[in-house]
Motif scaffolding. Structure first.
Motif, short mmCIF file in Angstrom:
data_model
loop_
_atom_site.label_atom_id
_atom_site.label_comp_id
_atom_site.label_asym_id
_atom_site.label_seq_id
_atom_site.Cartn_x
_atom_site.Cartn_y
_atom_site.Cartn_z
N VAL A 73 0.84 -1.20 0.00
CA VAL A 73 0.00 0.00 0.00
C VAL A 73 0.88 1.25 0.00
O VAL A 73 1.79 1.38 0.80
CB VAL A 73 -0.92 0.04 1.24
CG1 VAL A 73 -1.84 1.28 1.19
CG2 VAL A 73 -1.75 -1.23 1.37
N LEU A 74 0.59 2.15 -0.93
CA LEU A 74 1.19 3.48 -0.92
C LEU A 74 0.12 4.49 -0.56
O LEU A 74 -0.96 4.49 -1.16
CB LEU A 74 1.77 3.83 -2.30
CG LEU A 74 2.11 5.31 -2.51
CD1 LEU A 74 3.26 5.75 -1.61
CD2 LEU A 74 2.43 5.59 -3.97
N ILE A 75 0.41 5.34 0.42
CA ILE A 75 -0.49 6.42 0.77
C ILE A 75 0.23 7.73 0.45
O ILE A 75 1.16 8.14 1.14
CB ILE A 75 -0.91 6.36 2.25
CG1 ILE A 75 -1.61 5.02 2.55
CG2 ILE A 75 -1.84 7.53 2.60
CD1 ILE A 75 -1.87 4.76 4.01
N ASN A 76 -0.19 8.36 -0.62
CA ASN A 76 0.39 9.64 -1.08
C ASN A 76 -0.22 10.75 -0.25
O ASN A 76 -1.25 11.33 -0.64
CB ASN A 76 0.09 9.84 -2.56
CG ASN A 76 1.29 9.55 -3.45
OD1 ASN A 76 2.43 9.80 -3.07
ND2 ASN A 76 1.02 9.02 -4.62
N ASN A 77 0.40 11.05 0.87
CA ASN A 77 -0.18 12.02 1.80
C ASN A 77 0.58 13.35 1.81
O ASN A 77 0.00 14.38 2.15
CB ASN A 77 -0.20 11.42 3.20
CG ASN A 77 -0.54 12.44 4.27
OD1 ASN A 77 -1.66 12.91 4.37
ND2 ASN A 77 0.46 12.82 5.06
N ALA A 78 1.87 13.35 1.46
CA ALA A 78 2.65 14.59 1.52
C ALA A 78 2.01 15.67 0.66
O ALA A 78 1.60 15.42 -0.47
CB ALA A 78 4.08 14.33 1.06
N GLY A 79 1.90 16.85 1.22
CA GLY A 79 1.29 17.96 0.48
C GLY A 79 1.61 19.27 1.16
O GLY A 79 2.15 19.31 2.27
N ALA A 80 1.27 20.35 0.46
CA ALA A 80 1.54 21.68 1.00
C ALA A 80 0.38 22.61 0.70
O ALA A 80 -0.23 22.54 -0.36
CB ALA A 80 2.83 22.25 0.38
N GLY A 81 0.07 23.47 1.66
CA GLY A 81 -0.97 24.46 1.47
C GLY A 81 -0.40 25.72 0.84
O GLY A 81 0.81 25.97 0.88
N ILE A 82 -1.26 26.51 0.26
CA ILE A 82 -0.85 27.79 -0.31
C ILE A 82 -2.07 28.70 -0.37
O ILE A 82 -3.16 28.25 -0.71
CB ILE A 82 -0.22 27.60 -1.71
CG1 ILE A 82 0.31 28.93 -2.26
CG2 ILE A 82 -1.20 26.96 -2.69
CD1 ILE A 82 1.18 28.78 -3.51
N THR A 83 -1.89 29.95 0.00
CA THR A 83 -2.99 30.91 -0.04
C THR A 83 -2.52 32.21 -0.68
O THR A 83 -1.33 32.49 -0.72
CB THR A 83 -3.53 31.23 1.37
OG1 THR A 83 -2.51 31.95 2.10
CG2 THR A 83 -3.91 29.98 2.13
N GLY A 84 -3.48 32.96 -1.14
CA GLY A 84 -3.16 34.28 -1.68
C GLY A 84 -3.94 34.60 -2.92
O GLY A 84 -4.49 33.70 -3.58
N PRO A 85 -4.02 35.87 -3.28
CA PRO A 85 -4.62 36.25 -4.56
C PRO A 85 -3.76 35.67 -5.68
O PRO A 85 -2.54 35.84 -5.67
CB PRO A 85 -4.56 37.78 -4.54
CG PRO A 85 -4.24 38.18 -3.14
CD PRO A 85 -3.50 37.04 -2.54
N GLY A 135 -13.14 25.66 -7.12
CA GLY A 135 -12.17 26.74 -7.08
C GLY A 135 -12.49 27.69 -5.95
O GLY A 135 -13.48 28.42 -6.01
N LEU A 136 -11.67 27.68 -4.89
CA LEU A 136 -11.95 28.50 -3.71
C LEU A 136 -11.19 29.82 -3.78
O LEU A 136 -10.02 29.84 -4.17
CB LEU A 136 -11.56 27.74 -2.44
CG LEU A 136 -12.37 26.48 -2.15
CD1 LEU A 136 -11.83 25.78 -0.92
CD2 LEU A 136 -13.85 26.81 -1.97
N PRO A 137 -11.82 30.92 -3.38
CA PRO A 137 -11.14 32.22 -3.43
C PRO A 137 -9.94 32.25 -2.49
O PRO A 137 -10.01 31.78 -1.35
CB PRO A 137 -12.23 33.20 -2.96
CG PRO A 137 -13.19 32.36 -2.16
CD PRO A 137 -13.17 31.01 -2.81
N TYR A 138 -8.83 32.74 -3.00
CA TYR A 138 -7.57 32.86 -2.27
C TYR A 138 -6.96 31.51 -1.90
O TYR A 138 -6.02 31.42 -1.15
CB TYR A 138 -7.72 33.77 -1.05
CG TYR A 138 -8.26 35.13 -1.44
CD1 TYR A 138 -7.48 36.01 -2.16
CD2 TYR A 138 -9.57 35.48 -1.13
CE1 TYR A 138 -7.98 37.23 -2.57
CE2 TYR A 138 -10.09 36.72 -1.54
CZ TYR A 138 -9.28 37.58 -2.27
OH TYR A 138 -9.78 38.79 -2.69
N ARG A 139 -7.55 30.43 -2.45
CA ARG A 139 -6.94 29.10 -2.34
C ARG A 139 -6.94 28.43 -3.72
O ARG A 139 -6.90 27.21 -3.82
CB ARG A 139 -7.74 28.22 -1.35
CG ARG A 139 -7.59 28.65 0.08
CD ARG A 139 -8.39 27.75 1.00
NE ARG A 139 -7.79 26.46 1.20
CZ ARG A 139 -8.36 25.46 1.88
NH1 ARG A 139 -9.57 25.62 2.39
NH2 ARG A 139 -7.75 24.31 2.03
#
Length: 267
Positions: A73-85, A135-139
């Motif tokens: 089993v591979l669980i691809n969990n690594a990720g990064a958030g980003i915000t901004g206009p 599509g979320l605003p600023y995300r």
């Protein structure tokens, strides 16, 4: 024999919760981190892996296979958030986010497929986000990178069918983790036309994370998926209204749904 599980980003947050839960259930779990030396007290081994570095991916996968002789089993969990206009986010930060949330998982998948094909078995679980359904605003960049991973999973599933390799998406809503601390936040620029709406939205997003669900809900869902013979294409985990927002997007006219989002974010 116990199933062997590799979890990218398994040193904290959702990945750590999944790893600890599966370890308690008797799985052989390996987590990954860019800096494994920081997590010496972990309940399962943490290997060095940077999803943006193909050589480190191959090295970690090789280590697991050499130790265990298989990878179930591979669980691809690594990720990064980003915000901004979107207008104000530097191009390098947009590229970095896609490298982490989209190209990284693809490269991890490509590294484990030869082993799973040889075994004629395997399960790949991609951790996406409910934000990837809209599509979320600023995300917008985060939504786009997670949405891209959702779509490519749909294609991958059909391509891998002949090899008895299963793939699915699990989209969490807001969970009480440290993701907000690790996000890239485009700075609030004093004379920016987005200063007020972006600032207000940022406060709202961080409040949602701080009051989010228990990450163990994700761990329990992943455990159920692993024990499912034929996993579904998509799973959603989170509060009712967050999951229901995906249903509303399917049934409401686009402009009505857009208005709901704007009201939610007070825009």
């Amino acid at each position: 024999m116990s199933k062997v599980v590799l979890i990218t980003g398994g040193s904290s947050g959702i990945g750590k919760s999944i790893g600890e839960f599966l370890s308690e259930k008797g799985f052989e779990v390996y987590g990954t981190s860019r800096n494994p030396s920081k997590y010496k007290g972990s309940k399962f081994p943490i290997l060095a892996l940077d999803v943006k570095d193909v050589s480190s991916i191959k090295s970690a996968v090789k280590t697991v296979i050499e130790k265990e002789g298989k990878l179930d089993v591979l669980i691809n969990n690594a990720g990064a958030g980003i915000t901004g206009p979107i207008e104000e986010i530097p191009e390098a930060e947009i590229q970095n986010n896609f490298d982490t949330n989209f190209f990284g998982p693809i490269n991890v998948i490509k590294s484990i497929l030869p082993q799973m094909r040889e075994q004629n078995s395997g399960l790949i679980i991609n951790v996406t986000s409910i934000a990837g359904y809209m599509g979320l605003p600023y995300r917008g960049i985060y939504s786009a990178s997670k949405g891209a991973l959702e779509l490519i999973t749909e294609a991958f599933r059909m391509e891998l069918k002949d090899f008895n390799i299963k793939m699915t998406n699990v989209a969490p809503g807001d969970f009480a983790t440290n993701i907000a601390a690790g996000r890239y936040h485009a700075p609030l620029i004093e004379d920016s036309p987005y200063k007020k709406p972006y600032g207000n939205t940022l406060k709202l997003m961080n409040a949602h994370v701080n009051s989010g669900s228990d990450p163990n809900l994700m761990a329990k869902e992943v455990f159920k998926i692993i024990n499912t013979t034929n996993p579904k294409v998509h799973y959603k985990v989170g509060e009712f209204m967050q999951k229901f927002s995906i249903v509303l997007k399917r049934i409401l006219p686009d402009k009505v749904y857009e208005k709901l989002l704007m009201n939610h974010y007070k825009l």
